[in-house]
Design a protein around this motif. Structure first.
Motif, mmCIF file in Angstrom:
data_model
loop_
_atom_site.group_PDB
_atom_site.id
_atom_site.type_symbol
_atom_site.label_atom_id
_atom_site.label_comp_id
_atom_site.label_asym_id
_atom_site.label_seq_id
_atom_site.Cartn_x
_atom_site.Cartn_y
_atom_site.Cartn_z
ATOM 1 N N SER A 144 0.854 -1.173 0.000
ATOM 2 C CA SER A 144 0.000 0.000 0.000
ATOM 3 C C SER A 144 0.899 1.236 0.000
ATOM 4 C CB SER A 144 -0.938 -0.026 1.210
ATOM 5 O OG SER A 144 -1.778 1.106 1.230
ATOM 6 N N SER A 145 0.540 2.265 0.734
ATOM 7 C CA SER A 145 1.336 3.495 0.782
ATOM 8 C C SER A 145 0.827 4.379 1.906
ATOM 9 C CB SER A 145 1.242 4.251 -0.546
ATOM 10 O OG SER A 145 1.780 5.557 -0.432
ATOM 11 N N VAL A 146 1.697 5.223 2.418
ATOM 12 C CA VAL A 146 1.263 6.236 3.365
ATOM 13 C C VAL A 146 0.221 7.156 2.737
ATOM 14 C CG1 VAL A 146 3.074 7.900 2.766
ATOM 15 C CG2 VAL A 146 2.142 7.894 5.092
ATOM 16 N N ALA A 147 0.190 7.223 1.419
ATOM 17 C CA ALA A 147 -0.817 8.034 0.725
ATOM 18 C C ALA A 147 -2.225 7.547 1.026
ATOM 19 C CB ALA A 147 -0.569 8.013 -0.779
ATOM 20 N N ALA A 148 -2.392 6.258 1.342
ATOM 21 C CA ALA A 148 -3.706 5.725 1.691
ATOM 22 C C ALA A 148 -4.215 6.333 2.990
ATOM 23 C CB ALA A 148 -3.638 4.206 1.819
ATOM 24 N N GLN A 149 -3.295 6.795 3.827
ATOM 25 C CA GLN A 149 -3.656 7.267 5.157
ATOM 26 C C GLN A 149 -3.704 8.787 5.266
ATOM 27 O OE1 GLN A 149 -0.273 5.103 6.265
ATOM 28 N NE2 GLN A 149 -1.389 3.478 7.326
ATOM 29 N N MET A 150 -2.962 9.484 4.400
ATOM 30 C CA MET A 150 -2.926 10.938 4.523
ATOM 31 C C MET A 150 -3.006 11.677 3.190
ATOM 32 S SD MET A 150 1.059 11.357 5.740
ATOM 33 C CE MET A 150 0.986 13.141 5.726
ATOM 34 N N ALA A 158 -0.735 -5.855 4.707
ATOM 35 C CA ALA A 158 -0.295 -4.783 3.828
ATOM 36 C C ALA A 158 0.901 -4.073 4.440
ATOM 37 C CB ALA A 158 -1.421 -3.784 3.590
ATOM 38 N N ILE A 159 1.736 -3.533 3.585
ATOM 39 C CA ILE A 159 2.844 -2.673 4.011
ATOM 40 C C ILE A 159 2.581 -1.298 3.418
ATOM 41 C CG2 ILE A 159 5.324 -2.261 3.907
ATOM 42 C CD1 ILE A 159 5.707 -5.271 3.483
ATOM 43 N N ALA A 160 2.633 -0.264 4.264
ATOM 44 C CA ALA A 160 2.382 1.106 3.806
ATOM 45 C C ALA A 160 3.657 1.927 3.950
ATOM 46 C CB ALA A 160 1.245 1.735 4.604
ATOM 47 N N PRO A 161 4.505 1.930 2.917
ATOM 48 C CA PRO A 161 5.745 2.706 3.003
ATOM 49 C C PRO A 161 5.494 4.205 2.865
ATOM 50 C CG PRO A 161 5.849 0.981 1.302
ATOM 51 C CD PRO A 161 4.417 1.188 1.667
ATOM 52 N N VAL A 215 12.455 11.739 10.210
ATOM 53 C CA VAL A 215 13.791 11.123 10.285
ATOM 54 C C VAL A 215 14.793 11.834 9.380
ATOM 55 C CG1 VAL A 215 12.882 8.861 10.916
ATOM 56 C CG2 VAL A 215 13.282 9.394 8.498
ATOM 57 N N GLY A 216 14.339 12.741 8.518
ATOM 58 C CA GLY A 216 15.228 13.528 7.684
ATOM 59 C C GLY A 216 15.775 12.823 6.465
ATOM 60 N N ARG A 217 15.186 11.710 6.085
ATOM 61 C CA ARG A 217 15.668 10.975 4.911
ATOM 62 C C ARG A 217 14.554 10.102 4.362
ATOM 63 N NH1 ARG A 217 16.471 5.513 5.687
ATOM 64 N NH2 ARG A 217 16.608 4.787 7.856
ATOM 65 N N ASN A 259 7.442 4.472 7.540
ATOM 66 C CA ASN A 259 7.345 5.739 6.825
ATOM 67 C C ASN A 259 8.189 6.856 7.409
ATOM 68 O OD1 ASN A 259 5.847 6.850 9.059
ATOM 69 N ND2 ASN A 259 4.030 5.798 8.267
ATOM 70 N N GLY A 260 9.147 6.537 8.288
ATOM 71 C CA GLY A 260 10.029 7.556 8.813
ATOM 72 C C GLY A 260 9.331 8.598 9.669
ATOM 73 N N GLY A 261 8.162 8.226 10.228
ATOM 74 C CA GLY A 261 7.434 9.154 11.078
ATOM 75 C C GLY A 261 6.501 10.096 10.333
ATOM 76 N N ARG A 262 6.360 9.887 9.028
ATOM 77 C CA ARG A 262 5.492 10.791 8.237
ATOM 78 C C ARG A 262 4.038 10.674 8.684
ATOM 79 N NH1 ARG A 262 5.894 13.641 3.498
ATOM 80 N NH2 ARG A 262 4.053 13.794 2.158
ATOM 81 N N TYR A 263 3.627 9.472 9.033
ATOM 82 C CA TYR A 263 2.263 9.251 9.533
ATOM 83 C C TYR A 263 2.366 8.449 10.808
ATOM 84 C CZ TYR A 263 -2.464 7.352 9.879
ATOM 85 O OH TYR A 263 -3.724 6.977 10.331
#
Length: 244
Positions: A143-149, A184-187, A208-210, A238-242
């Protein structure tokens, strides 16, 4: 090199590059034999298979457009002939063409849903008979972090990736009693060609800055392939994005 997935056959869609390639290699390192599905990148698919063989595992590259039902129906039979019945399915193939609310067309919407979501349904339906016959299976869908935000690609992409989560929930609920898990994996943003084509994504926007690496996503896929108690989950990496 661990061999705890020895004897298992994995099919990775869109496995010739990026996250798919990293997952294919990581599953091979864990002992699986791997079928690498691709649509057009012949040389990259062959290179991925060669890298898998260097790990001491079998590999086969299978060309198929998984948005086309007729081509999908042949996939499990091809994998079975070359390697054996599918036990681990990674629904990874996807596209991300950036469009705004104002610029997206119906054709672009349909194409994105077909490649990113309908394909996962088609390939899973085709692979399920092998898993059910064995009483063991792993369905892992990207999946993707886009699914959540919402994300930056557009409504078509966000909707397709949200659909992956719903599809995962359904399979998990229906198949748990048969020894088959679905997750699912949401990168978040990952350093791949896809991210490079989206200048809106900036590493400094993540806590996380990267950007993440494909290998970091692959580690989670291997975890899900190994674990029979995790099902119906969306693993956020997701490096803390969501924050969930």
């Amino acid at each position: 090199m661990s061999d705890d997935l020895a004897g298992k056959i994995a099919l990775v869609t869109g496995g010739s590059r990026g996250i798919g390639r990293a997952i294919a290699l990581a599953l091979a390192a864990a002992g699986a034999e791997v079928a690498v599905n691709y649509r057009s990148r012949d040389s990259e698919a062959r290179e991925t298979c060669e890298a898998i063989r260097q790990l001491g595992r079998q590999a086969v590259a299978i060309r198929a457009d998984i948005a086309r039902p007729a081509e999908v129906r042949q996939l499990p039979a091809q994998v079975r002939r070359e390697l054996g019945p599918v036990a681990i399915l990674v629904n990874n193939a996807g596209i991300a063409t950036a469009r705004t609310i104002e610029t997206i067309t119906e054709q672009e919407w349909d194409e994105t849903l077909a490649v990113n979501l309908t394909s996962a349904f088609l390939v899973t339906q085709a692979a399920l008979p092998d898993m059910r016959a064995a009483g063991w299976g792993r369905i892992i869908s990207i999946s993707s972090v886009a699914a959540q935000m919402g994300g930056v690609v557009g409504p078509h992409y966000a909707a397709s990736k949200a659909g992956i989560i719903g599809l995962t929930h359904y399979y998990a609920a229906q198949l748990a009693g048969e020894g088959i898990t679905a997750n699912a994996i949401a990168p978040g943003p990952v350093a791949t060609d896809m991210a490079a084509a989206l200048p809106q994504l900036r590493p400094e926007s993540l806590p996380v800055g990267r950007f993440g690496t494909a290998a970091e996503i692959a580690e989670v896929a291997v975890l899900l392939a190994r674990n029979g108690y995790i099902t119906g989950q969306t693993i956020n990496i997701n490096g803390g994005r969501y924050l969930d």
